[in-house]
Design an enzyme around this catalytic site. Structure first.
Site, PDB file in Angstrom:
ATOM      1  N   GLU A 138      -1.783  -5.258  13.180  1.00  0.00           N
ATOM      2  CA  GLU A 138      -0.685  -6.082  13.711  1.00  0.00           C
ATOM      3  C   GLU A 138      -1.151  -6.893  14.924  1.00  0.00           C
ATOM      4  O   GLU A 138      -0.732  -8.036  15.114  1.00  0.00           O
ATOM      5  CB  GLU A 138       0.502  -5.196  14.086  1.00  0.00           C
ATOM      6  CG  GLU A 138       1.735  -5.961  14.518  1.00  0.00           C
ATOM      7  CD  GLU A 138       2.957  -5.053  14.619  1.00  0.00           C
ATOM      8  OE1 GLU A 138       3.679  -4.914  13.616  1.00  0.00           O
ATOM      9  OE2 GLU A 138       3.175  -4.466  15.698  1.00  0.00           O
TER      10      GLU A 138
ATOM     11  N   ASP B  99       7.300   1.505   3.705  1.00  0.00           N
ATOM     12  CA  ASP B  99       8.374   2.366   4.232  1.00  0.00           C
ATOM     13  C   ASP B  99       9.604   1.532   4.598  1.00  0.00           C
ATOM     14  O   ASP B  99      10.117   1.592   5.706  1.00  0.00           O
ATOM     15  CB  ASP B  99       7.876   3.176   5.439  1.00  0.00           C
ATOM     16  CG  ASP B  99       7.347   2.318   6.560  1.00  0.00           C
ATOM     17  OD1 ASP B  99       7.018   1.130   6.305  1.00  0.00           O
ATOM     18  OD2 ASP B  99       7.259   2.814   7.702  1.00  0.00           O
TER      19      ASP B  99
ATOM     20  N   HIS C  31       9.181  -9.653  15.151  1.00  0.00           N
ATOM     21  CA  HIS C  31       9.403  -8.210  15.279  1.00  0.00           C
ATOM     22  C   HIS C  31      10.824  -7.968  15.805  1.00  0.00           C
ATOM     23  O   HIS C  31      11.207  -8.538  16.828  1.00  0.00           O
ATOM     24  CB  HIS C  31       8.371  -7.634  16.249  1.00  0.00           C
ATOM     25  CG  HIS C  31       8.264  -6.141  16.200  1.00  0.00           C
ATOM     26  ND1 HIS C  31       9.340  -5.311  16.470  1.00  0.00           N
ATOM     27  CD2 HIS C  31       7.221  -5.331  15.920  1.00  0.00           C
ATOM     28  CE1 HIS C  31       8.945  -4.049  16.351  1.00  0.00           C
ATOM     29  NE2 HIS C  31       7.668  -4.029  16.012  1.00  0.00           N
TER      30      HIS C  31
ATOM     31  N   ASP D 177       5.073  -3.658   4.374  1.00  0.00           N
ATOM     32  CA  ASP D 177       4.987  -2.202   4.529  1.00  0.00           C
ATOM     33  C   ASP D 177       5.770  -1.571   3.382  1.00  0.00           C
ATOM     34  O   ASP D 177       6.757  -2.148   2.898  1.00  0.00           O
ATOM     35  CB  ASP D 177       5.666  -1.758   5.838  1.00  0.00           C
ATOM     36  CG  ASP D 177       4.737  -1.756   7.029  1.00  0.00           C
ATOM     37  OD1 ASP D 177       3.643  -2.338   6.938  1.00  0.00           O
ATOM     38  OD2 ASP D 177       5.134  -1.178   8.068  1.00  0.00           O
TER      39      ASP D 177
ATOM     40  N   PHE E 122       0.847  -1.190   0.000  1.00  0.00           N
ATOM     41  CA  PHE E 122       0.000   0.000   0.000  1.00  0.00           C
ATOM     42  C   PHE E 122       0.880   1.237   0.000  1.00  0.00           C
ATOM     43  O   PHE E 122       1.837   1.311   0.785  1.00  0.00           O
ATOM     44  CB  PHE E 122      -0.798   0.034   1.311  1.00  0.00           C
ATOM     45  CG  PHE E 122      -2.265  -0.201   1.173  1.00  0.00           C
ATOM     46  CD1 PHE E 122      -2.741  -1.333   0.513  1.00  0.00           C
ATOM     47  CD2 PHE E 122      -3.174   0.688   1.728  1.00  0.00           C
ATOM     48  CE1 PHE E 122      -4.107  -1.559   0.413  1.00  0.00           C
ATOM     49  CE2 PHE E 122      -4.542   0.466   1.633  1.00  0.00           C
ATOM     50  CZ  PHE E 122      -5.012  -0.654   0.977  1.00  0.00           C
ATOM     51  N   ALA E 123       0.550   2.219  -0.830  1.00  0.00           N
ATOM     52  CA  ALA E 123       1.290   3.489  -0.795  1.00  0.00           C
ATOM     53  C   ALA E 123       0.284   4.614  -1.013  1.00  0.00           C
ATOM     54  O   ALA E 123       0.096   5.083  -2.130  1.00  0.00           O
ATOM     55  CB  ALA E 123       2.370   3.505  -1.857  1.00  0.00           C
TER      56      ALA E 123
HETATM   57  C1  2GW Z   1       0.008   7.500   7.727  1.00  0.00           C
HETATM   58  C2  2GW Z   1       0.120   8.082   8.968  1.00  0.00           C
HETATM   59  C3  2GW Z   1       0.534   7.344  10.052  1.00  0.00           C
HETATM   60  C4  2GW Z   1       0.841   5.991   9.880  1.00  0.00           C
HETATM   61  C5  2GW Z   1       0.720   5.414   8.615  1.00  0.00           C
HETATM   62  C6  2GW Z   1       0.299   6.150   7.536  1.00  0.00           C
HETATM   63  C7  2GW Z   1       0.208   5.555   6.222  1.00  0.00           C
HETATM   64  C8  2GW Z   1       0.452   4.176   6.059  1.00  0.00           C
HETATM   65  C9  2GW Z   1      -0.061   6.316   5.054  1.00  0.00           C
HETATM   66  O1  2GW Z   1      -0.320   7.540   5.078  1.00  0.00           O
HETATM   67  N1  2GW Z   1      -0.049   5.707   3.830  1.00  0.00           N
HETATM   68  C10 2GW Z   1       0.200   4.383   3.705  1.00  0.00           C
HETATM   69  O2  2GW Z   1       0.234   3.866   2.578  1.00  0.00           O
HETATM   70  N2  2GW Z   1       0.408   3.610   4.820  1.00  0.00           N
HETATM   71  C11 2GW Z   1       0.615   2.152   4.646  1.00  0.00           C
HETATM   72  O3  2GW Z   1       0.455   1.478   5.871  1.00  0.00           O
HETATM   73  C12 2GW Z   1       2.044   1.895   4.170  1.00  0.00           C
HETATM   74  O4  2GW Z   1       2.090   0.725   3.376  1.00  0.00           O
HETATM   75  C13 2GW Z   1       2.748   1.679   5.484  1.00  0.00           C
HETATM   76  O5  2GW Z   1       3.999   1.029   5.349  1.00  0.00           O
HETATM   77  C14 2GW Z   1       1.698   0.873   6.241  1.00  0.00           C
HETATM   78  C15 2GW Z   1       1.836   0.854   7.766  1.00  0.00           C
HETATM   79  O6  2GW Z   1       2.084   2.172   8.258  1.00  0.00           O
HETATM   80  P1  2GW Z   1       3.526   2.520   8.873  1.00  0.00           P
HETATM   81  O7  2GW Z   1       4.560   1.886   7.989  1.00  0.00           O
HETATM   82  O8  2GW Z   1       3.632   3.968   9.088  1.00  0.00           O
HETATM   83  O9  2GW Z   1       3.458   1.802  10.253  1.00  0.00           O
HETATM   84  P2  2GW Z   1       4.706   1.248  11.134  1.00  0.00           P
HETATM   85  O10 2GW Z   1       5.972   1.315  10.351  1.00  0.00           O
HETATM   86  O11 2GW Z   1       4.670   1.912  12.442  1.00  0.00           O
HETATM   87  O12 2GW Z   1       4.274  -0.235  11.230  1.00  0.00           O
HETATM   88  C16 2GW Z   1       3.767  -1.228  12.093  1.00  0.00           C
HETATM   89  O13 2GW Z   1       2.535  -0.938  12.739  1.00  0.00           O
HETATM   90  C17 2GW Z   1       1.399  -0.730  11.878  1.00  0.00           C
HETATM   91  C18 2GW Z   1       0.155  -0.675  12.718  1.00  0.00           C
HETATM   92  O14 2GW Z   1      -0.054   0.593  13.223  1.00  0.00           O
HETATM   93  C19 2GW Z   1       1.214  -1.848  10.874  1.00  0.00           C
HETATM   94  O15 2GW Z   1       0.762  -3.019  11.521  1.00  0.00           O
HETATM   95  C20 2GW Z   1       2.519  -2.138  10.158  1.00  0.00           C
HETATM   96  O16 2GW Z   1       2.354  -3.260   9.293  1.00  0.00           O
HETATM   97  C21 2GW Z   1       3.613  -2.417  11.160  1.00  0.00           C
HETATM   98  O17 2GW Z   1       4.822  -2.653  10.468  1.00  0.00           O
HETATM   99 MN    MN Z   2       6.239   0.673   8.381  1.00  0.00          MN
END
Ligand code: 2GW
Ligand code: MN
Length: 269
Positions: free
Chosen positions: A220, A130, A150, A128, A38-39
């Protein structure tokens, strides 16, 4: 415990040196692999580096389909891709709340693993965006149901896992249950297994929403709950999910898939 090479239920934990890639590459010469990502909103900026690094390190020499979901299909810059690699771009709504963006992935997975992917791929890997691939990630990660430890919890006692602990949530895991804390930034399996997983998680998310609650780590938490009662057939070591800001990096020889450091304030608004 997590530095072991077998889980208590005798599933392999994959580290460098635990597999023979030549044998596995041969076994998988006609396997079709999907990578789901997802992006949306500002996270579109992570997509090109993600895909370019995937072309360099992910399933090199195999049939790969990228399933990219974005609210800005027209802004996507396509990477240079190897023969036999396919990029599918799909439109998705951009949820207002980030928690919903993250959880929306489960809903989309229930649709695609049922309707489109069964005819297109054998295994699906969900990630993810990022993140960047930084070393080999190949067919050694394929299995019926696969999850990644994790990297912040691989040396932790069970009691420290950040499972959902409120019984009112469908993601609840009682103390004493569970084996690993898995990160939702990389998991996968056969398409029908990810269908079952995403249906269960999505159902839990919807039920929680009806009660006006949300699990502590969104999907998660639901993923972890599912995997306590549906054991993965293969577990990936933190080599497959690392962040250079974490301690104990000297224990991790290969850092195959790395978190990109982001300005949280900036990208999350
Ligand atoms: C926007 C604001 C705050 C957090 C996420 C986003 C966001 C996420 C966004 O604006 N657009 C988007 O495409 N995403 C998708 O969701 C993208 O693929 C991203 O990698 C994923 C998860 O968000 P992320 O990477 O910011 O979360 P992390 O790195 O803190 O990841 C862990 O916790 C998450 C649950 O809150 C998920 O379970 C994730 O899979 C975990 O790795
Ligand atoms: Mn992430």
């Amino acid at each position: 415990m997590a530095l072991n090479v077998l889980t208590p239920w005798l599933a392999p934990i994959i580290w460098d040196g635990t597999y023979d890639i030549d044998i596995l590459d041969n076994q998988h010469n006609s396997t079709r692999i999907g990578l789901f990502v997802f992006a949306v909103k500002k996270y579109i900026r992570f997509l090109l580096p993600f895909l370019e690094s995937a072309e360099r390190y992910f399933m090199v020499g195999h049939n790969v389909t990228y399933y990219v979901f974005t609210d800005k299909v027209n802004e996507v810059v396509k990477p240079k891709m190897a023969d036999g690699h396919i990029l599918q771009l799909h439109d998705v709504v951009a949820d207002q709340r980030w928690q919903d963006v993250s959880m929306r992935r489960m809903e989309i997975l229930t649709v695609f693993t049922k309707e489109h992917m069964p005819n297109e791929i054998d295994y699906l890997v969900c990630a993810d965006v990022d993140m960047v691939f930084n070393d080999h990630v190949g067919v050694e990660i394929l299995g019926d149901l696969v999850a990644t430890i994790h990297p912040a919890y691989f040396l932790s006692e069970k009691g420290a896992f950040t499972y959902e602990r409120r019984p009112i949530s469908t993601a609840y895991i009682p103390h004493g249950h569970g084996d690993f804390y898995y990160m939702a930034a990389l998991y996968g399996g056969k398409v029908d297994e990810i269908y079952k997983l995403s249906m269960a998680c999505q159902k839990g998310i919807v039920e929680d929403k009806k009660k006006n609650i949300e699990a502590v780590w969104q999907e998660e938490s639901h993923l972890n709950r599912y995997l306590v009662y549906n054991k993965p057939t293969k577990v990936l070591s933190p080599e497959y999910l690392w962040d250079t800001i974490l301690p104990n990096g000297e224990l991790i020889k290969k850092k195959r898939f790395l978190a990109v450091h982001k300005n949280h304030k900036e990208v999350r608004n």
